[in-house]
Design an enzyme around this catalytic site. Structure first.
Site, PDB file in Angstrom:
ATOM      1  N   SER A  98     -19.554   7.509 -13.539  1.00 56.84           N
ATOM      2  CA  SER A  98     -18.612   8.501 -12.978  1.00 56.84           C
ATOM      3  C   SER A  98     -17.229   8.173 -13.535  1.00 56.84           C
ATOM      4  O   SER A  98     -17.012   7.093 -14.097  1.00 56.84           O
ATOM      5  CB  SER A  98     -18.565   8.406 -11.445  1.00 56.84           C
ATOM      6  N   VAL A 128     -31.154  11.664   1.617  1.00 57.19           N
ATOM      7  CA  VAL A 128     -31.421  10.877   0.416  1.00 57.19           C
ATOM      8  C   VAL A 128     -31.254  11.794  -0.786  1.00 57.19           C
ATOM      9  O   VAL A 128     -31.805  12.895  -0.814  1.00 57.19           O
ATOM     10  CB  VAL A 128     -32.861  10.321   0.466  1.00 57.19           C
ATOM     11  N   LYS A 187     -12.906   1.523 -13.984  1.00 54.87           N
ATOM     12  CA  LYS A 187     -13.121   0.075 -13.789  1.00 54.87           C
ATOM     13  C   LYS A 187     -13.502  -0.594 -15.103  1.00 54.87           C
ATOM     14  O   LYS A 187     -13.241  -1.776 -15.304  1.00 54.87           O
ATOM     15  CB  LYS A 187     -14.214  -0.153 -12.743  1.00 54.87           C
ATOM     16  N   ARG A 238      -4.598   6.642   0.940  1.00 52.74           N
ATOM     17  CA  ARG A 238      -5.945   6.851   1.492  1.00 52.74           C
ATOM     18  C   ARG A 238      -5.865   7.647   2.801  1.00 52.74           C
ATOM     19  O   ARG A 238      -6.733   8.466   3.085  1.00 52.74           O
ATOM     20  CB  ARG A 238      -6.603   5.483   1.688  1.00 52.74           C
ATOM     21  N   TYR A 280     -14.663   7.455 -11.791  1.00 48.38           N
ATOM     22  CA  TYR A 280     -14.213   6.256 -11.060  1.00 48.38           C
ATOM     23  C   TYR A 280     -14.743   4.987 -11.729  1.00 48.38           C
ATOM     24  O   TYR A 280     -13.977   4.050 -12.009  1.00 48.38           O
ATOM     25  CB  TYR A 280     -14.679   6.325  -9.594  1.00 48.38           C
ATOM     26  N   HIS A 281     -16.050   4.949 -12.002  1.00 43.28           N
ATOM     27  CA  HIS A 281     -16.604   3.739 -12.620  1.00 43.28           C
ATOM     28  C   HIS A 281     -16.002   3.515 -14.014  1.00 43.28           C
ATOM     29  O   HIS A 281     -15.806   2.386 -14.435  1.00 43.28           O
ATOM     30  CB  HIS A 281     -18.135   3.846 -12.700  1.00 43.28           C
ATOM     31  N   ARG A 284     -11.225   4.762  -5.012  1.00 45.95           N
ATOM     32  CA  ARG A 284     -12.485   4.054  -5.162  1.00 45.95           C
ATOM     33  C   ARG A 284     -13.764   4.879  -4.930  1.00 45.95           C
ATOM     34  O   ARG A 284     -14.862   4.314  -4.865  1.00 45.95           O
ATOM     35  CB  ARG A 284     -12.498   2.852  -4.226  1.00 45.95           C
ATOM     36  N   ASP A 326       0.871  -1.186   0.000  1.00 45.39           N
ATOM     37  CA  ASP A 326       0.000   0.000   0.000  1.00 45.39           C
ATOM     38  C   ASP A 326       0.907   1.235   0.000  1.00 45.39           C
ATOM     39  O   ASP A 326       1.978   1.211   0.612  1.00 45.39           O
ATOM     40  CB  ASP A 326      -0.892   0.006   1.252  1.00 45.39           C
ATOM     41  N   THR A 362     -16.526  -3.263  -9.863  1.00 47.00           N
ATOM     42  CA  THR A 362     -17.758  -2.742  -9.283  1.00 47.00           C
ATOM     43  C   THR A 362     -18.973  -3.090 -10.140  1.00 47.00           C
ATOM     44  O   THR A 362     -18.875  -3.189 -11.371  1.00 47.00           O
ATOM     45  CB  THR A 362     -17.677  -1.203  -9.132  1.00 47.00           C
TER      46      THR A 362
HETATM   47  P1  NAD Z   1      -9.993   2.168   0.184  1.00 49.70           P
HETATM   48  O1  NAD Z   1      -9.772   3.492  -0.430  1.00 49.70           O
HETATM   49  O2  NAD Z   1     -10.391   2.085   1.608  1.00 49.70           O
HETATM   50  O3  NAD Z   1      -8.692   1.255  -0.026  1.00 49.70           O
HETATM   51  C1  NAD Z   1      -7.864   1.311  -1.162  1.00 49.70           C
HETATM   52  C2  NAD Z   1      -6.428   1.152  -0.694  1.00 49.70           C
HETATM   53  O4  NAD Z   1      -5.568   1.172  -1.836  1.00 49.70           O
HETATM   54  C3  NAD Z   1      -5.995   2.301   0.217  1.00 49.70           C
HETATM   55  O5  NAD Z   1      -5.393   1.795   1.391  1.00 49.70           O
HETATM   56  C4  NAD Z   1      -5.007   3.093  -0.636  1.00 49.70           C
HETATM   57  O6  NAD Z   1      -3.997   3.698   0.146  1.00 49.70           O
HETATM   58  C5  NAD Z   1      -4.473   2.014  -1.568  1.00 49.70           C
HETATM   59  N1  NAD Z   1      -4.007   2.527  -2.868  1.00 49.70           N
HETATM   60  C6  NAD Z   1      -4.678   3.306  -3.763  1.00 49.70           C
HETATM   61  N2  NAD Z   1      -3.891   3.573  -4.829  1.00 49.70           N
HETATM   62  C7  NAD Z   1      -2.720   2.931  -4.604  1.00 49.70           C
HETATM   63  C8  NAD Z   1      -1.511   2.825  -5.336  1.00 49.70           C
HETATM   64  N3  NAD Z   1      -1.327   3.463  -6.510  1.00 49.70           N
HETATM   65  N4  NAD Z   1      -0.489   2.093  -4.826  1.00 49.70           N
HETATM   66  C9  NAD Z   1      -0.637   1.460  -3.618  1.00 49.70           C
HETATM   67  N5  NAD Z   1      -1.761   1.526  -2.876  1.00 49.70           N
HETATM   68  C10 NAD Z   1      -2.782   2.262  -3.371  1.00 49.70           C
HETATM   69  O7  NAD Z   1     -11.071   1.416  -0.742  1.00 49.70           O
HETATM   70  P2  NAD Z   1     -11.955   0.111  -0.434  1.00 49.70           P
HETATM   71  O8  NAD Z   1     -13.317   0.546  -0.039  1.00 49.70           O
HETATM   72  O9  NAD Z   1     -11.188  -0.814   0.421  1.00 49.70           O
HETATM   73  O10 NAD Z   1     -12.064  -0.478  -1.897  1.00 49.70           O
HETATM   74  C11 NAD Z   1     -11.105  -1.407  -2.374  1.00 49.70           C
HETATM   75  C12 NAD Z   1     -11.445  -1.832  -3.785  1.00 49.70           C
HETATM   76  O11 NAD Z   1     -12.753  -2.403  -3.798  1.00 49.70           O
HETATM   77  C13 NAD Z   1     -11.473  -0.652  -4.759  1.00 49.70           C
HETATM   78  O12 NAD Z   1     -10.808  -0.983  -5.942  1.00 49.70           O
HETATM   79  C14 NAD Z   1     -12.931  -0.408  -5.010  1.00 49.70           C
HETATM   80  O13 NAD Z   1     -13.147   0.031  -6.307  1.00 49.70           O
HETATM   81  C15 NAD Z   1     -13.552  -1.784  -4.784  1.00 49.70           C
HETATM   82  N6  NAD Z   1     -14.950  -1.631  -4.334  1.00 49.70           N
HETATM   83  C16 NAD Z   1     -15.233  -1.078  -3.118  1.00 49.70           C
HETATM   84  C17 NAD Z   1     -16.566  -0.916  -2.732  1.00 49.70           C
HETATM   85  C18 NAD Z   1     -16.951  -0.292  -1.408  1.00 49.70           C
HETATM   86  O14 NAD Z   1     -18.160  -0.134  -1.159  1.00 49.70           O
HETATM   87  N7  NAD Z   1     -16.001   0.043  -0.546  1.00 49.70           N
HETATM   88  C19 NAD Z   1     -17.599  -1.324  -3.592  1.00 49.70           C
HETATM   89  C20 NAD Z   1     -17.266  -1.883  -4.825  1.00 49.70           C
HETATM   90  C21 NAD Z   1     -15.922  -2.040  -5.184  1.00 49.70           C
END
Ligand code: NAD
Length: 392
Positions: A187, A262, A193, A35, A189-190, A101, A31, A145
């Site tokens: 978005s 909402v 993906k 974040r 972000y989406h 994300r 990591d 996602t």
């Molecule tokens: P988060 O932001 O809490 O965690 C992501 C982690 O990745 C963080 O610790 C961040 O420091 C690290 N990171 C980001 N870019 C980086 C890089 N270039 N190098 C090294 N580390 C990096 O997010 P989350 O909620 O844990 O989501 C994780 C994954 O799950 C994401 O890809 C997200 O798209 C997917 N996701 C999450 C949800 C949700 O509801 N949380 C829903 C659908 C999909």
């Protein structure tokens, strides 16, 4: 198995790393801690007091006596170290969470749009490229996602797991083919993906990489049996307008007596999964890798769908906190239906946690415990999907 968890300091990644370690896998977390820096940028903090990484890992060693290695590295930018790490560890599986994300964060400004694309697409591209060089037999499990399918154009049909049969028509000829379900991101972000999906398709076809893409619903809850073992293992709980996801935000608002905000009519239907099921699904995915040379395996990682206003009304009845409708900052359909196939994970053994299983109370209790850490001015989303036109 040897498993590298990219993004293992985040909300899903931390809980997954502990779960995989508890299952006996040898876990390395990677990591760049971005974040935590984003919290500083936005002037907010996780509602739960998450500990610095060394303290988290020390607590896990003391609790379970199973060490987890940590490597601080930017997956998107530090290619040589990433490839060297893959060559040293020779992982059986790589779990890829390391992306920006939050949809609202990705829409905040030109910088945030470009950062989200640069970070997410380059991270996925680097992981795939390094796998070919250093560990072509490893299995990549990526967190995608449900949002890649979009929410408006399903015409009431069940969303399949990634692929759909289509009839191509050109110059009076017809052919039946199976294609990736047409993407419809809502978005920046989406959109990243959906770009990831093309990278996976190419590397599976050209290099025979084993890839599973989990199209995950909105995650709710905060704790798992492992994060509950010691308060130093506590997981993130995002409640702010950028990173707070809808159900956790409602439960947190209920806990502090803030109206349940909402967006629009609340007619949006979305897919949900509890964090306990997220970690179980990833463990199930790791145990069942596709063959080398197979197409990308896509699974819909969600357990139930709900309309946003129904959720708000349910929590309002539970807690007595009123619902408040706000203008919707997003550019999305006001109302949609959503029917989703999730057969693969159920066949692999997932027993879904339901909203009705009493875990909503647990989230409210966690939020009540840490309510003094909440900055109520940060609860409402301030990002706008459409740039307002300048006044004449
Ligand atoms: P988060 O932001 O809490 O965690 C992501 C982690 O990745 C963080 O610790 C961040 O420091 C690290 N990171 C980001 N870019 C980086 C890089 N270039 N190098 C090294 N580390 C990096 O997010 P989350 O909620 O844990 O989501 C994780 C994954 O799950 C994401 O890809 C997200 O798209 C997917 N996701 C999450 C949800 C949700 O509801 N949380 C829903 C659908 C999909």
């Amino acid at each position: 198995m040897k498993v590298i968890v990219l993004g293992g300091d985040g909300f899903c990644g931390w809980a997954t790393s502990l779960h995989l370690s508890a299952e006996g896998h040898e876990v390395t977390i990677v990591d760049n801690l971005v974040r935590r820096r984003t919290d500083e940028e936005l002037g907010v903090q996780s509602l739960t007091p998450i500990r610095p990484m060394p303290e988290r890992l020390q607590a896990w060693r003391e609790t379970r006596n199973s060490p987890i290695e940590f490597v601080e590295l930017d997956v998107a930018k530090d290619y040589d170290r990433l490839e060297a790490l893959f060559a040293r560890v020779r992982p059986d599986a790589i779990v890829h969470f390391a992306e920006q994300r939050a949809a609202p964060y990705s829409m905040k400004s030109p910088w945030h749009k470009r950062y989200t694309v640069d970070n997410n697409v380059n991270a996925t591209s680097a992981v795939l490229c390094a796998m070919v060089e250093a560990c072509p037999e490893a299995h990549l499990v990526h967190l995608g996602t449900m949002g890649v399918y979009g929410y408006g154009k399903t015409k009431g049909m069940t969303i399949p797991e990634g692929y759909i049969e289509a009839t191509l028509r050109s110059a009076g000829q017809e052919a039946n083919v199976e294609i990736l379900y047409p993407v419809d991101p809502g978005s920046i972000y989406h959109m990243t993906k959906t770009l990831d999906q093309l990278l996976f398709q190419y590397y599976a076809k050209n290099d025979g990489l084993k890839i599973t893409d989990l199209h995950q619903g909105i995650v709710w809850g905060t704790s798992t049996p492992e994060t509950d073992l010691d308060e130093r293992l506590v997981n993130r709980f995002d409640y702010d307008g950028d990173y707070g996801t809808v159900l956790n935000r409602f439960l947190m608002q209920a806990a502090i007596g803030h109206p349940l905000t909402v967006h629009g009519s609340g007619g949006q239907t979305r897919a949900f999964i509890h964090i306990r099921d997220t970690v179980r699904c990833i463990a199930l995915a790791i145990r069942s890798a596709p063959e080398r040379g197979a197409r990308v395996r896509i699974m819909n990682q969600m357990t139930e769908t709900h309309r946003v206003r129904d959720l708000a009304e349910m929590i309002s009845r539970m807690t007595g906190v009123p619902v408040e409708h706000r203008d919707n900052p997003r550019n999305e359909m006001a109302e949609n239906d959503l029917v989703v196939a999730n057969d693969t994970l159920i066949k692999l053994g997932l027993e879904p946690t339901r909203l009705s299983d009493g875990l909503m109370d647990e989230v409210v209790r966690v939020a009540e415990k840490h309510r003094e850490r909440c900055d109520t001015s940060r609860i409402v989303c301030s990002s706008l999907w459409i740039k307002p036109l300048a006044a004449e």
